[in-house]
Design a protein around this motif. Structure first.
Motif, PDB file in Angstrom:
ATOM      1  N   GLU A   1       0.772  -1.095  -0.203  1.00 43.92           N
ATOM      2  CA  GLU A   1       0.130   0.112   0.085  1.00 43.92           C
ATOM      3  C   GLU A   1       0.777   1.227   0.226  1.00 43.92           C
ATOM      4  N   PHE A   2       0.385   2.116  -1.013  1.00 44.19           N
ATOM      5  CA  PHE A   2       1.458   3.408  -1.077  1.00 44.19           C
ATOM      6  C   PHE A   2       0.758   4.244  -2.087  1.00 44.19           C
ATOM      7  N   ILE A   3       1.411   5.604  -2.229  1.00 44.13           N
ATOM      8  CA  ILE A   3       0.804   6.640  -3.021  1.00 44.13           C
ATOM      9  C   ILE A   3       1.569   6.366  -4.235  1.00 44.13           C
ATOM     10  N   ALA A   4       0.896   6.354  -5.363  1.00 44.94           N
ATOM     11  CA  ALA A   4       1.553   6.241  -6.736  1.00 44.94           C
ATOM     12  C   ALA A   4       1.567   7.738  -7.236  1.00 44.94           C
ATOM     13  N   ILE A   5       2.682   8.122  -7.703  1.00 40.89           N
ATOM     14  CA  ILE A   5       2.846   9.455  -8.437  1.00 40.89           C
ATOM     15  C   ILE A   5       2.914   8.865  -9.953  1.00 40.89           C
ATOM     16  N   VAL A   6       1.779   9.356 -10.609  1.00 39.81           N
ATOM     17  CA  VAL A   6       1.776   9.128 -12.035  1.00 39.81           C
ATOM     18  C   VAL A   6       1.384  10.292 -12.815  1.00 39.81           C
ATOM     19  N   PRO A   7       2.559  10.912 -13.339  1.00 38.86           N
ATOM     20  CA  PRO A   7       2.547  12.236 -14.144  1.00 38.86           C
ATOM     21  C   PRO A   7       2.708  11.974 -15.733  1.00 38.86           C
ATOM     22  N   PRO A   8       1.576  11.740 -16.251  1.00 38.86           N
ATOM     23  CA  PRO A   8       1.586  11.621 -17.835  1.00 38.86           C
ATOM     24  C   PRO A   8       2.100  13.312 -18.581  1.00 38.86           C
ATOM     25  N   LEU A   9       2.783  13.288 -19.495  1.00 44.64           N
ATOM     26  CA  LEU A   9       2.928  14.394 -20.383  1.00 44.64           C
ATOM     27  C   LEU A   9       1.519  14.983 -20.721  1.00 44.64           C
ATOM     28  N   LYS A  10       1.693  16.270 -20.740  1.00 45.69           N
ATOM     29  CA  LYS A  10       0.045  16.917 -20.984  1.00 45.69           C
ATOM     30  C   LYS A  10       0.215  17.133 -22.538  1.00 45.69           C
ATOM     31  N   ILE A  11       0.010  16.135 -23.153  1.00 43.40           N
ATOM     32  CA  ILE A  11       0.107  16.273 -24.900  1.00 43.40           C
ATOM     33  C   ILE A  11      -1.344  16.476 -25.337  1.00 43.40           C
ATOM     34  N   HIS A  12      -1.600  17.382 -26.092  1.00 40.31           N
ATOM     35  CA  HIS A  12      -2.755  17.866 -26.580  1.00 40.31           C
ATOM     36  C   HIS A  12      -3.180  16.640 -27.588  1.00 40.31           C
ATOM     37  N   GLY A  13      -4.272  15.984 -27.101  1.00 44.17           N
ATOM     38  CA  GLY A  13      -4.956  14.847 -27.903  1.00 44.17           C
ATOM     39  C   GLY A  13      -3.994  13.597 -27.987  1.00 44.17           C
ATOM     40  N   GLY A  14      -3.071  13.654 -27.088  1.00 42.34           N
ATOM     41  CA  GLY A  14      -2.244  12.322 -27.081  1.00 42.34           C
ATOM     42  C   GLY A  14      -2.996  11.035 -26.825  1.00 42.34           C
ATOM     43  N   THR A  15      -2.650   9.664 -27.462  1.00 41.19           N
ATOM     44  CA  THR A  15      -2.997   8.625 -27.204  1.00 41.19           C
ATOM     45  C   THR A  15      -2.710   8.109 -25.771  1.00 41.19           C
ATOM     46  N   GLY A  16      -1.609   8.564 -25.228  1.00 41.47           N
ATOM     47  CA  GLY A  16      -1.123   8.271 -23.968  1.00 41.47           C
ATOM     48  C   GLY A  16       0.185   8.951 -23.757  1.00 41.47           C
ATOM     49  N   SER A  17       0.955   8.605 -22.871  1.00 43.76           N
ATOM     50  CA  SER A  17       2.112   9.124 -22.495  1.00 43.76           C
ATOM     51  C   SER A  17       3.135   8.092 -21.792  1.00 43.76           C
ATOM     52  N   ALA A  18       4.432   8.430 -22.188  1.00 45.65           N
ATOM     53  CA  ALA A  18       5.380   7.821 -21.373  1.00 45.65           C
ATOM     54  C   ALA A  18       5.636   8.437 -20.053  1.00 45.65           C
ATOM     55  N   LEU A  19       6.052   7.558 -19.041  1.00 47.57           N
ATOM     56  CA  LEU A  19       5.709   8.032 -17.706  1.00 47.57           C
ATOM     57  C   LEU A  19       7.188   7.784 -16.789  1.00 47.57           C
ATOM     58  N   ARG A  20       7.285   8.593 -15.916  1.00 45.74           N
ATOM     59  CA  ARG A  20       8.313   8.208 -14.860  1.00 45.74           C
ATOM     60  C   ARG A  20       7.693   8.141 -13.376  1.00 45.74           C
ATOM     61  N   VAL A  21       7.208   6.786 -12.949  1.00 44.05           N
ATOM     62  CA  VAL A  21       6.350   6.459 -11.883  1.00 44.05           C
ATOM     63  C   VAL A  21       7.078   6.289 -10.844  1.00 44.05           C
ATOM     64  N   PHE A  22       6.591   6.839  -9.814  1.00 47.33           N
ATOM     65  CA  PHE A  22       7.146   6.542  -8.302  1.00 47.33           C
ATOM     66  C   PHE A  22       6.134   6.069  -7.324  1.00 47.33           C
ATOM     67  N   ALA A  23       6.479   5.214  -6.293  1.00 44.24           N
ATOM     68  CA  ALA A  23       5.811   5.145  -5.334  1.00 44.24           C
ATOM     69  C   ALA A  23       6.409   5.683  -3.877  1.00 44.24           C
ATOM     70  N   LEU A  24       5.377   6.262  -3.114  1.00 42.18           N
ATOM     71  CA  LEU A  24       5.771   6.877  -1.748  1.00 42.18           C
ATOM     72  C   LEU A  24       5.047   6.207  -0.574  1.00 42.18           C
ATOM     73  N   THR A  25       5.916   5.671   0.196  1.00 40.19           N
ATOM     74  CA  THR A  25       5.429   5.037   1.522  1.00 40.19           C
ATOM     75  C   THR A  25       6.211   5.451   2.551  1.00 40.19           C
ATOM     76  N   SER A  26       5.742   5.257   3.556  1.00 43.03           N
ATOM     77  CA  SER A  26       6.394   5.718   4.959  1.00 43.03           C
ATOM     78  C   SER A  26       7.569   4.809   5.215  1.00 43.03           C
ATOM     79  N   ASN A  27       8.562   5.775   5.913  1.00 45.44           N
ATOM     80  CA  ASN A  27       9.925   5.153   5.897  1.00 45.44           C
ATOM     81  C   ASN A  27      10.211   4.658   7.447  1.00 45.44           C
ATOM     82  N   LEU A  28       9.056   4.491   8.087  1.00 45.27           N
ATOM     83  CA  LEU A  28       9.235   4.061   9.574  1.00 45.27           C
ATOM     84  C   LEU A  28       9.427   2.483   9.611  1.00 45.27           C
TER      85      LEU A  28
END
Length: 318
Positions: A291-318
């Motif tokens: 369980e975590f927070i996924a950071i999913v930032p697609p490129l904001k391409i006008h009319g794009g059929t999708g986007s390459a991603l650089r995906v991250f997961a953030l979770t507690s470091n405890l």
């Protein structure tokens, strides 16, 4: 006397209001500081592969190529500064959204001539500059990916570890069903909530760099129709896994009729659920982070059929 009392009352009212406002601002400041501290202390997992000309890509997509159109040797002296400054730049050619990882826009797949929401697929793409550039279906391009999904609660269902009991990938013909997903969630002690993002590990991410031909082979593990029905019923917003096509390959169903890429049609065209492919989930699996927070930032391409991603997961470091 009455006037003096009125002035005093107004002064007290303004003072109380000011104190309340200051207290509210102080509380907001503390909350912001706490949030920043929490995020800065989070453990970050990179869920992306390195991408180059050797990376696997589906045969229906354009090949990847990159070359430097300017080098540091070429550019010294460009601005008449006694050769101090040099720079470099590149030209890349590839499918904008089939890399590692990648996300499909809702308008990427149609069923029976229609896109999600009953939009006419042909009309939505009769302007070749992009989905919706014709004025029809503009909200189905990747530039309309919802802001609230840029960071989202995410559950990892490590089906490969649940089935095999170790790090090894699922077999090439493995069809991930609703039962597999339910039992995996139960074994991990996690619950999928409406609106969640769900990542599914097959273990095939190990092949991306080490065995790219196996990664793109005709037969591969993935989510089948039953598994897709489970995700739809759970009310998820985004799904993803560590394979080339998300769904089991070959991506064919014969019931109730012959269909190609049935899972893509079910998720994208029928239910408006985004699909992420080519994730790297091995580190999360080894550390049993479910369980975590996924950071999913697609490129904001006008009319794009999708986007390459650089995906991250953030979770507690405890």
């Amino acid at each position: 006397m009455k006037q003096a009392m009125l002035i005093l009352f107004m002064f007290l009212l303004i003072s109380c209001s000011s104190l309340a406002s200051n207290s509210k601002e102080l509380s907001k400041s503390k909350q912001t500081e706490k949030f920043i501290t929490l995020v800065s202390q989070a453990k970050t997992y990179d869920l992306s592969h390195n991408w180059d000309e050797n990376s696997p890509i589906a045969s229906v997509n354009p090949k990847y190529s990159m070359g430097l159109n300017a080098t540091h040797a070429d550019t010294r002296g460009t601005f008449g500064d006694n050769d101090q400054l040099s720079f470099t730049s590149e030209i890349m050619q590839w499918s904008g959204h089939h890399g590692g990882p990648t996300i499909d826009a809702l308008g990427h797949i149609g069923r029976d001539g229609l896109l999600y929401g009953g939009v006419d697929a042909a009309q939505a793409t009769n302007d070749r500059r992009g989905i919706g550039r014709s004025g029809v279906g503009s909200d189905l391009g990747i530039d309309h990916y919802p802001v609230n999904l840029l960071s989202n609660r995410t559950v990892l269902l490590d089906v490969a570890r649940f089935i095999n009991g170790d790090d090894t990938p699922l077999a090439a013909d493995f069809d991930i069903t609703a039962s597999h997903l339910k039992r995996t969630a139960k074994s991990q002690g996690v619950k999928i909530k409406k609106g969640d993002t769900v990542f599914i590990r097959t273990g095939w991410g190990q092949y991306f760099a080490n065995s790219p031909q196996q990664y793109i082979a005709e037969h591969a593990a993935g989510v089948g129709v039953s598994g897709a029905q489970f995700l739809i019923k759970a009310g998820v917003s985004v799904v993803g896994n560590d394979t080339l096509t998300f769904e089991k390959r070959p991506p064919i169903a014969t019931e109730p009729s012959f269909q190609v890429f049935p899972v893509h049609m079910m998720l994208l065209a029928d239910n408006g659920i985004y699909i992420i492919e080519n994730l790297f989930l091995e580190e999360l699996s080894k550390e049993k982070v479910y369980e975590f927070i996924a950071i999913v930032p697609p490129l904001k391409i006008h009319g794009g059929t999708g986007s390459a991603l650089r995906v991250f997961a953030l979770t507690s470091n405890l």
